[in-house]
Scaffold this motif. Structure first.
Motif, mmCIF file in Angstrom:
data_model
loop_
_atom_site.group_PDB
_atom_site.id
_atom_site.type_symbol
_atom_site.label_atom_id
_atom_site.label_comp_id
_atom_site.label_asym_id
_atom_site.label_seq_id
_atom_site.Cartn_x
_atom_site.Cartn_y
_atom_site.Cartn_z
ATOM 1 N N LEU A 105 0.807 -1.220 0.000
ATOM 2 C CA LEU A 105 0.000 0.000 0.000
ATOM 3 C C LEU A 105 0.844 1.276 0.000
ATOM 4 O O LEU A 105 0.545 2.201 -0.738
ATOM 5 C CB LEU A 105 -0.942 0.007 1.204
ATOM 6 C CG LEU A 105 -2.060 -1.048 1.180
ATOM 7 C CD1 LEU A 105 -2.794 -1.081 2.510
ATOM 8 C CD2 LEU A 105 -3.027 -0.776 0.038
ATOM 9 N N VAL A 106 1.864 1.322 0.799
ATOM 10 C CA VAL A 106 2.624 2.566 0.891
ATOM 11 C C VAL A 106 3.550 2.787 -0.303
ATOM 12 O O VAL A 106 3.974 3.906 -0.561
ATOM 13 C CB VAL A 106 3.460 2.671 2.199
ATOM 14 C CG1 VAL A 106 2.552 2.607 3.411
ATOM 15 C CG2 VAL A 106 4.545 1.636 2.239
ATOM 16 N N THR A 107 3.861 1.711 -1.007
ATOM 17 C CA THR A 107 4.677 1.896 -2.196
ATOM 18 C C THR A 107 3.808 2.120 -3.428
ATOM 19 O O THR A 107 4.312 2.445 -4.493
ATOM 20 C CB THR A 107 5.581 0.676 -2.449
ATOM 21 O OG1 THR A 107 4.768 -0.497 -2.434
ATOM 22 C CG2 THR A 107 6.636 0.560 -1.372
ATOM 23 N N GLY A 108 2.510 1.990 -3.241
ATOM 24 C CA GLY A 108 1.603 2.283 -4.348
ATOM 25 C C GLY A 108 1.610 1.236 -5.428
ATOM 26 O O GLY A 108 1.267 1.508 -6.575
ATOM 27 N N TYR A 110 -0.202 -1.425 -6.938
ATOM 28 C CA TYR A 110 -1.582 -1.891 -6.896
ATOM 29 C C TYR A 110 -1.866 -2.778 -8.105
ATOM 30 O O TYR A 110 -1.296 -2.581 -9.169
ATOM 31 C CB TYR A 110 -2.540 -0.704 -6.940
ATOM 32 C CG TYR A 110 -2.643 0.002 -5.617
ATOM 33 C CD1 TYR A 110 -3.798 -0.062 -4.882
ATOM 34 C CD2 TYR A 110 -1.574 0.711 -5.108
ATOM 35 C CE1 TYR A 110 -3.898 0.586 -3.662
ATOM 36 C CE2 TYR A 110 -1.657 1.350 -3.891
ATOM 37 C CZ TYR A 110 -2.822 1.280 -3.172
ATOM 38 O OH TYR A 110 -2.914 1.912 -1.967
ATOM 39 N N THR B 14 0.235 8.002 4.464
ATOM 40 C CA THR B 14 1.210 7.548 3.476
ATOM 41 C C THR B 14 0.539 6.773 2.358
ATOM 42 O O THR B 14 0.880 6.933 1.176
ATOM 43 C CB THR B 14 2.272 6.653 4.148
ATOM 44 O OG1 THR B 14 2.750 7.292 5.328
ATOM 45 C CG2 THR B 14 3.433 6.396 3.205
ATOM 46 N N ALA B 18 0.543 7.789 -1.493
ATOM 47 C CA ALA B 18 1.080 6.851 -2.485
ATOM 48 C C ALA B 18 0.142 6.748 -3.683
ATOM 49 O O ALA B 18 0.578 6.725 -4.833
ATOM 50 C CB ALA B 18 1.287 5.483 -1.854
ATOM 51 N N TYR B 88 5.720 12.359 1.392
ATOM 52 C CA TYR B 88 5.578 10.950 1.034
ATOM 53 C C TYR B 88 6.924 10.237 1.044
ATOM 54 O O TYR B 88 7.081 9.172 1.638
ATOM 55 C CB TYR B 88 4.932 10.811 -0.343
ATOM 56 C CG TYR B 88 4.951 9.394 -0.862
ATOM 57 C CD1 TYR B 88 4.201 8.397 -0.245
ATOM 58 C CD2 TYR B 88 5.747 9.049 -1.949
ATOM 59 C CE1 TYR B 88 4.229 7.096 -0.706
ATOM 60 C CE2 TYR B 88 5.774 7.745 -2.420
ATOM 61 C CZ TYR B 88 5.019 6.775 -1.801
ATOM 62 O OH TYR B 88 5.052 5.491 -2.255
ATOM 63 N N LEU B 92 7.989 7.234 3.584
ATOM 64 C CA LEU B 92 8.400 5.937 3.067
ATOM 65 C C LEU B 92 9.741 5.520 3.668
ATOM 66 O O LEU B 92 9.916 4.373 4.100
ATOM 67 C CB LEU B 92 8.504 6.026 1.542
ATOM 68 C CG LEU B 92 8.326 4.724 0.779
ATOM 69 C CD1 LEU B 92 7.006 4.067 1.158
ATOM 70 C CD2 LEU B 92 8.385 4.984 -0.723
#
Lengths: 121, 121
Positions: A105-108, A110, B14, B18, B88, B92
């Motif tokens: 989730l935090v690294t995006g 998806y 975050t 993201a 962000y 991270l």
DNA sequence: ACGATATACCTCGCCTGTCAAGGTATATCA
DNA sequence: TGATATACCTTGACAGGCGAGGTATATCGT
């Protein structure tokens, strides 16, 4: 200290159980162990620590007894119970799952459908 | 949903940043994206989501604008700002550090001195 | 025409874990 | 004698998450 408490929040009890799993210990020592293990980057505040002890004991995950020091301040030792072992294992597993999810989730990163319109369900 | 909120606490902002880093989006969609990305294991509650939006906007990390839908319910879109990008990246990095520490602490892998008496400082 | 469902937004008030600040007592060392 | 380290504990405030409730529009089946 640099790690914000919100990032650690929810791990306090697991951390304590992890330590007690190795051997009985007491508040002050546990606190020092955490501080030195993280090179001072993180420390449990005493208030947090002792409320956590109370929660854990009420939950039946640890039990406590007074040490028989002949000198120095008295120490209240804590020991992990069987239920505590179980709780620890479960918390650890939960953490591993949560870790994966949080990283995703935090690294995006998806799945495609989620970004394209999300008609998957 | 199975991941306890305390484990995610502190990651909400975050996670939102993201997503917005990739493209502007709106509340409902962000929520769905998170749910589907985690296969339903985690979802932000709406109340949590919208309070997070307000916090982020007050902090200057995102800005919002109404979409010009010609049909359906109105949407408030959010866009990440430059300050948001910085925040962000920092979050991270913080998470990566915290991740290492948490793993060390919850697995009980401690430097020797911490267990032997802790005379290191 | 009507209800159910999905979309889409929002707020109020409670709960829970963390922590700053304060307190107590013992031992050691300058 | 005072400072420091050890060792314990409590109170009250704070912040983030969330249950429960609300509003409005569009679609689909009956």
């Amino acid at each position: 200290m640099s790690i914000t408490s919100d990032l650690i929040r929810g791990h306090t009890e697991t951390i304590i159980l992890a330590l007690l799993q190795q051997e009985d210990s007491y508040g002050y020592r546990i606190n020092k162990a955490i501080r030195s293990a993280t090179d001072g980057e993180y420390e449990l505040k005493e208030a947090t620590l002792y409320t956590a002890f109370r929660r854990l004991e009420e939950a039946g995950y640890i039990r406590s007894y007074w040490g028989n020091e002949e000198s120095g301040a008295r120490r209240r030792y804590y020991a992990i119970t069987d239920a505590g072992h179980d709780a620890y294992r479960q918390s650890l597993a939960e953490w591993h799952r949560a870790n994966l999810l949080i990283n995703r989730l935090v690294t995006g990163i998806y799945p495609r459908e989620a970004q394209e319109g999300g008609e998957s369900i």
